[in-house]
Design an enzyme around this catalytic site. Sequence first.
Site, PDB file in Angstrom:
ATOM      1  N   ASP A  29      -9.941  -5.035  -4.503  1.00  0.00           N
ATOM      2  CA  ASP A  29      -9.478  -3.964  -3.622  1.00  0.00           C
ATOM      3  C   ASP A  29     -10.318  -2.707  -3.852  1.00  0.00           C
ATOM      4  OD1 ASP A  29      -8.095  -2.149  -2.054  1.00  0.00           O
ATOM      5  OD2 ASP A  29      -6.126  -2.736  -2.794  1.00  0.00           O
ATOM      6  N   HIS A  59      -7.826  -5.426  -0.042  1.00  0.00           N
ATOM      7  CA  HIS A  59      -6.636  -4.657   0.335  1.00  0.00           C
ATOM      8  C   HIS A  59      -5.913  -5.419   1.442  1.00  0.00           C
ATOM      9  CE1 HIS A  59      -4.284  -1.055  -0.050  1.00  0.00           C
ATOM     10  NE2 HIS A  59      -4.285  -0.874   1.262  1.00  0.00           N
ATOM     11  N   SER A  97       0.836  -1.199   0.000  1.00  0.00           N
ATOM     12  CA  SER A  97       0.000   0.000   0.000  1.00  0.00           C
ATOM     13  C   SER A  97       0.875   1.255   0.000  1.00  0.00           C
ATOM     14  CB  SER A  97      -0.967  -0.055   1.189  1.00  0.00           C
ATOM     15  OG  SER A  97      -1.997   0.885   1.057  1.00  0.00           O
TER      16      SER A  97
END
Length: 228
Positions: A177, A209, A122
């Site tokens: 996601d 995610h 991320s």
Amino acid sequence: MAAFSNLHKCVVSQTGKHTATVIFLHGSGDSGQGIRTWVRDVLKQDLAFQHIRVIYPTAPLRPYTPMKGAQSNVWFDRYKISNDCPEHLESIDSMCKVLGDLVDVEVKAGVSKNRILIGGFSMGGAMALHLAFRFHPQVAGVFALSSFLNKDSIVYQVLQNNEAPLPELFQCHGKADELVLYQWGEETNALLKSLGTKTSFLSFPNLYHELSRPELEQLKSWILKKLP
């Protein structure tokens, strides 16, 4: 800067002679120990190697705009989580300097820069892209898991005028996601490829995610390919 200069690090040491290093950056609000534990829980073992040291640094606490200025362990600030807004370059560049010092420590310990991989999950993946492509293009490669760059990122601007060899990019993204949209990751990969980067992009249909075992197994194989 002084407050950020000595990052807390969680380290998984090599089992034999140390000849290479992976720097793995966590996502926003997490920690080095947190993502090390997450990786271990998913793989049922540490991401560990005979010759590669894996370093999980922790981002410093700073006010984070998407959380209305609340303190969070983040690598840089964002005006919002979007691919169509300006980057917060002041915080990105200051952290590139701090993480660059971590790279230099490994080099001084005898690890050649082309035996270092930088990556993350991320926000950590985005941070790694800035660090590798803008400041340390001599590294062996960069990986980005569920990550993206803003569409007008300075990374793209820098690479437009680049003639030197670039690190290879390994990128993974879950199609399910909803926080960091799959399209953002796909667009990042396509733009970097168009600017001369050798890239790979693996998609996982039911992945949100998060990390998954197939993804991390693919990452481990890629690490061993780049750092034999």
